[in-house]
Design an enzyme around this catalytic site. Sequence first.
Site, mmCIF file in Angstrom:
data_model
loop_
_atom_site.group_PDB
_atom_site.id
_atom_site.type_symbol
_atom_site.label_atom_id
_atom_site.label_comp_id
_atom_site.label_asym_id
_atom_site.label_seq_id
_atom_site.Cartn_x
_atom_site.Cartn_y
_atom_site.Cartn_z
ATOM 1 N N LYS A 90 -1.963 -17.132 -17.891
ATOM 2 C CA LYS A 90 -1.376 -17.289 -19.242
ATOM 3 C C LYS A 90 -1.945 -17.546 -20.560
ATOM 4 O O LYS A 90 -1.310 -17.830 -21.259
ATOM 5 C CB LYS A 90 -0.042 -17.956 -18.497
ATOM 6 C CG LYS A 90 0.762 -17.189 -17.456
ATOM 7 C CD LYS A 90 2.048 -17.998 -17.285
ATOM 8 C CE LYS A 90 2.980 -17.044 -16.207
ATOM 9 N NZ LYS A 90 4.370 -16.868 -16.494
ATOM 10 N N LYS A 92 1.080 -6.379 -11.718
ATOM 11 C CA LYS A 92 2.237 -6.452 -11.543
ATOM 12 C C LYS A 92 3.723 -6.891 -12.385
ATOM 13 O O LYS A 92 3.208 -6.537 -13.935
ATOM 14 C CB LYS A 92 2.942 -7.859 -10.992
ATOM 15 C CG LYS A 92 3.234 -9.554 -11.432
ATOM 16 C CD LYS A 92 3.437 -10.451 -11.344
ATOM 17 C CE LYS A 92 3.917 -11.347 -11.980
ATOM 18 N NZ LYS A 92 4.928 -12.495 -11.671
ATOM 19 N N LYS A 126 8.020 -9.873 -16.771
ATOM 20 C CA LYS A 126 9.171 -10.455 -18.082
ATOM 21 C C LYS A 126 8.935 -9.779 -19.028
ATOM 22 O O LYS A 126 8.812 -9.551 -19.849
ATOM 23 C CB LYS A 126 9.706 -10.818 -17.379
ATOM 24 C CG LYS A 126 10.824 -11.734 -16.379
ATOM 25 C CD LYS A 126 11.092 -13.067 -16.289
ATOM 26 C CE LYS A 126 12.079 -13.464 -14.967
ATOM 27 N NZ LYS A 126 11.474 -15.012 -15.295
HETATM 28 P P1 ATP Z 1 6.788 -13.014 -14.889
HETATM 29 O O1 ATP Z 1 5.739 -12.845 -14.672
HETATM 30 O O2 ATP Z 1 7.935 -11.379 -14.762
HETATM 31 O O3 ATP Z 1 7.207 -12.970 -16.480
HETATM 32 P P2 ATP Z 1 7.711 -14.605 -13.488
HETATM 33 O O4 ATP Z 1 6.879 -14.735 -12.038
HETATM 34 O O5 ATP Z 1 7.029 -15.483 -14.428
HETATM 35 O O6 ATP Z 1 7.950 -13.816 -13.558
HETATM 36 P P3 ATP Z 1 9.682 -16.220 -12.241
HETATM 37 O O7 ATP Z 1 11.777 -16.427 -13.207
HETATM 38 O O8 ATP Z 1 9.628 -17.852 -12.513
HETATM 39 O O9 ATP Z 1 9.075 -14.947 -13.019
HETATM 40 O O10 ATP Z 1 9.517 -15.707 -11.108
HETATM 41 C C1 ATP Z 1 11.019 -15.868 -10.271
HETATM 42 C C2 ATP Z 1 10.535 -15.551 -8.653
HETATM 43 O O11 ATP Z 1 10.152 -14.072 -8.818
HETATM 44 C C3 ATP Z 1 9.378 -15.609 -8.000
HETATM 45 O O12 ATP Z 1 9.683 -16.053 -6.718
HETATM 46 C C4 ATP Z 1 8.627 -14.709 -7.981
HETATM 47 O O13 ATP Z 1 7.087 -15.122 -7.715
HETATM 48 C C5 ATP Z 1 8.898 -13.225 -8.322
HETATM 49 N N1 ATP Z 1 8.373 -12.462 -8.995
HETATM 50 C C6 ATP Z 1 8.487 -12.125 -10.347
HETATM 51 N N2 ATP Z 1 7.965 -11.122 -10.327
HETATM 52 C C7 ATP Z 1 7.503 -10.277 -8.983
HETATM 53 C C8 ATP Z 1 7.088 -9.099 -9.023
HETATM 54 N N3 ATP Z 1 6.479 -8.798 -9.473
HETATM 55 N N4 ATP Z 1 7.466 -8.416 -7.511
HETATM 56 C C9 ATP Z 1 7.837 -9.644 -6.416
HETATM 57 N N5 ATP Z 1 8.086 -10.922 -6.727
HETATM 58 C C10 ATP Z 1 7.955 -11.104 -7.689
#
Ligand code: ATP
Length: 326
Positions: A111, A192, A195
């Site tokens: 990040k 992965k 968002k």
């Molecule tokens: P992003 O990287 O998509 O912006 P994030 O990990 O910051 O998302 P959060 O809303 O904080 O998003 O995560 C919510 C949950 O979703 C966490 O438990 C995280 O581990 C899970 N998660 C996020 N992306 C994935 C993915 N691609 N596959 C499986 N689990 C995921």
Amino acid sequence: MSRVFSGVQPTGNIHIGNYLGALRQFVDLQNDSECIYCIVDMHAITVPQDPKELKKHILDVAALYMAIGVDPKKSIVFVQSDVKQHAELGWILNCNTYMGELSRMTQYKQKKQKSENPSVGLFDYPVLMASDILLYDTDTVPVGNDQKQHIELARDIAIRVNGKYGKTFVVPDGRFMKSGARVMSLDDPTSKMSKSNPNEKSRICLLDEPNKVKKAIMSATTDSEGVIRYSVKEKPGISNLLDIYSAFSGKSVAKLVKEYEGHGYGDFKKDLVEVVNQSLDPIRNRYQEIRQSQELVDSLKEGAEKASEIAEKTIKRVKKNMGLGL
Ligand code: ATP
Ligand code: LTN
């Protein structure tokens, strides 16, 4: 009864990676554990946020929690910044965490690169996450695979504090799904699903229209071999789609591979569109009604009160053990 805690950031659209990796577990756990689910708005502000959008997204995520089946009568659901003990414990844990530990966090490293001028909060993100977890004497933390390192840090901090000041915290465990723990991007199956990917077709959001789901799946990157078999290394695209199919249908990957022997990617993708849309239909249908309801706001307020009570007990114990306050 064992205690479960997890959180999701109120940042934009929740996608099927979030759902399959984390949110889906929240619902199942409600029946035999005491569950606390949080909308972690203070984590969201570790990167710049528009205040109006943030406020909206807090309620969006809360409504999604309920639309997938989190029941505020069974579980405590609340917004992180409504319970001030998270920040209070955060500071105390900061003083028991090493710069070196945080410098090694892969999420921070990734990040940081995306940010022109990374905040101290971004660096400190995992300590606030440890506070969220340790504040509630959590046994189990259901999250996606990408959070493993953060959970490990929360455990290390708990063990360290217990060693220095006597038994203060419960040492938590992560809980990861067997299928869907790491859903990959549809356009680039080696990274992965996220968002923040600017390509909308890289993900499927829980509230996407059926037609948008169709377009995203039909245009998902595969390979030129044309054979449906599972190999993350050689065939990351089709393997990711098999994982998604398996997670939504409950059928094993091996069974799916057998079922689709002799079929092309087109047939497989068409069926996957059906499977995904069928699973998302009930969520989409429930969401709008919940999002408009006063009940949503009321249950978040009630959740914050209940959470504060538990949190305050922990803070008192921490301060006593550490010799803080009068
Ligand atoms: P992003 O990287 O998509 O912006 P994030 O990990 O910051 O998302 P959060 O809303 O904080 O998003 O995560 C919510 C949950 O979703 C966490 O438990 C995280 O581990 C899970 N998660 C996020 N992306 C994935 C993915 N691609 N596959 C499986 N689990 C995921
Ligand atoms: N960092 C997490 C969100 C999060 C969380 C938590 C998850 C913040 N605090 C406490 C579980 C427990 C993420 O998924 N990106």
